[in-house]
Enzyme design. Structure first.
Site, PDB file in Angstrom:
ATOM      1  N   HIS A   5      -1.846   4.736  -5.869  1.00  0.00           N
ATOM      2  CA  HIS A   5      -0.487   5.197  -6.175  1.00  0.00           C
ATOM      3  C   HIS A   5      -0.016   4.586  -7.492  1.00  0.00           C
ATOM      4  O   HIS A   5      -0.466   3.522  -7.876  1.00  0.00           O
ATOM      5  CB  HIS A   5       0.489   4.864  -5.038  1.00  0.00           C
ATOM      6  CG  HIS A   5       0.714   3.392  -4.832  1.00  0.00           C
ATOM      7  ND1 HIS A   5       1.733   2.709  -5.439  1.00  0.00           N
ATOM      8  CD2 HIS A   5       0.039   2.488  -4.087  1.00  0.00           C
ATOM      9  CE1 HIS A   5       1.700   1.443  -5.062  1.00  0.00           C
ATOM     10  NE2 HIS A   5       0.665   1.290  -4.244  1.00  0.00           N
ATOM     11  N   ASP A  17      -0.016  -3.667  -8.391  1.00  0.00           N
ATOM     12  CA  ASP A  17       0.449  -2.730  -7.361  1.00  0.00           C
ATOM     13  C   ASP A  17       1.087  -1.516  -8.021  1.00  0.00           C
ATOM     14  O   ASP A  17       2.306  -1.473  -8.158  1.00  0.00           O
ATOM     15  CB  ASP A  17       1.419  -3.438  -6.428  1.00  0.00           C
ATOM     16  CG  ASP A  17       1.835  -2.591  -5.247  1.00  0.00           C
ATOM     17  OD1 ASP A  17       1.094  -1.667  -4.887  1.00  0.00           O
ATOM     18  OD2 ASP A  17       2.898  -2.849  -4.691  1.00  0.00           O
ATOM     19  N   GLU A  50       5.002   5.625  -2.840  1.00  0.00           N
ATOM     20  CA  GLU A  50       4.337   4.760  -1.866  1.00  0.00           C
ATOM     21  C   GLU A  50       5.274   3.647  -1.420  1.00  0.00           C
ATOM     22  O   GLU A  50       5.359   3.353  -0.240  1.00  0.00           O
ATOM     23  CB  GLU A  50       3.053   4.179  -2.481  1.00  0.00           C
ATOM     24  CG  GLU A  50       2.128   3.533  -1.469  1.00  0.00           C
ATOM     25  CD  GLU A  50       2.381   2.058  -1.221  1.00  0.00           C
ATOM     26  OE1 GLU A  50       1.826   1.519  -0.249  1.00  0.00           O
ATOM     27  OE2 GLU A  50       3.138   1.415  -1.970  1.00  0.00           O
ATOM     28  N   GLU A  51       5.971   3.054  -2.353  1.00  0.00           N
ATOM     29  CA  GLU A  51       6.830   1.913  -2.027  1.00  0.00           C
ATOM     30  C   GLU A  51       7.993   2.288  -1.090  1.00  0.00           C
ATOM     31  O   GLU A  51       8.276   1.540  -0.169  1.00  0.00           O
ATOM     32  CB  GLU A  51       7.349   1.248  -3.310  1.00  0.00           C
ATOM     33  CG  GLU A  51       6.249   0.718  -4.221  1.00  0.00           C
ATOM     34  CD  GLU A  51       5.337  -0.324  -3.589  1.00  0.00           C
ATOM     35  OE1 GLU A  51       5.698  -0.938  -2.560  1.00  0.00           O
ATOM     36  OE2 GLU A  51       4.235  -0.528  -4.128  1.00  0.00           O
TER      37      GLU A  51
END
Length: 112
Positions: A5, A17, A50-51
Site C-alpha cells: 500500500h 510503511d 490501508e491505514e
C-alpha cells in the site's frame, strides 16, 4: 498476488510503511519483465486506504473479478525500520508456505 500500500499514517514519511514495499514490488515487476514468461499469472495490487481500514484491499476483495483467480497472497508490510525481512503473520491452512519459510526462518508469531 503481491500486495503493498502507498498510504501511511499522518506525520510519517512513509518509507517503511509502506513505500519500501511499493518500491520492492515495482523492482520485482521490472526484474520479472526482463526474464522469461512466468508459468502462472501474477497479480500485483498496490492499494491506498490501508491505514484507515484497509479500504483498497477490501474494495478488491468485494468487487474485483480477479479475486477468484488468486491462489496465494503475499502482502508486503512494514514491521520496524531495520533488520531482515520477516514473515510476521499468516492465515490458517498455510502449512505449505510455512514449510517454505522454515527453510530460511526469519519469523515472529502471535496468538490471535
Amino acid at each position: 498476488m503481491l500486495v503493498a500500500h502507498y498510504d501511511t499514517v499522518s506525520r510519517s514519511p512513509g518509507a517503511a510503511d509502506d513505500g519500501a514495499a511499493v518500491a520492492a514490488l515495482l523492482e520485482t515487476l521490472r526484474a520479472l519483465n526482463a526474464g522469461p514468461p512466468l508459468r502462472n499469472d501474477l497479480i500485483v495490487l498496490i492499494t491506498d486506504g490501508e491505514e484507515p481500514g484497509m479500504l483498497g484491499a477490501r474494495a478488491f476483495v468485494a468487487e474485483h473479478p480477479w479475486l477468484r483467480d488468486v491462489g496465494v497472497v503475499c502482502n508486503f508490510e512494514a514491521r520496524g525500520t531495520r533488520g531482515p525481512s520477516i514473515m510476521f503473520e499468516t492465515s490458517s491452512d498455510n502449512g505449505r508456505l510455512i514449510r517454505e519459510f522454515a527453510r530460511q526462518p526469519r519469523t515472529s508469531s502471535r496468538t490471535p
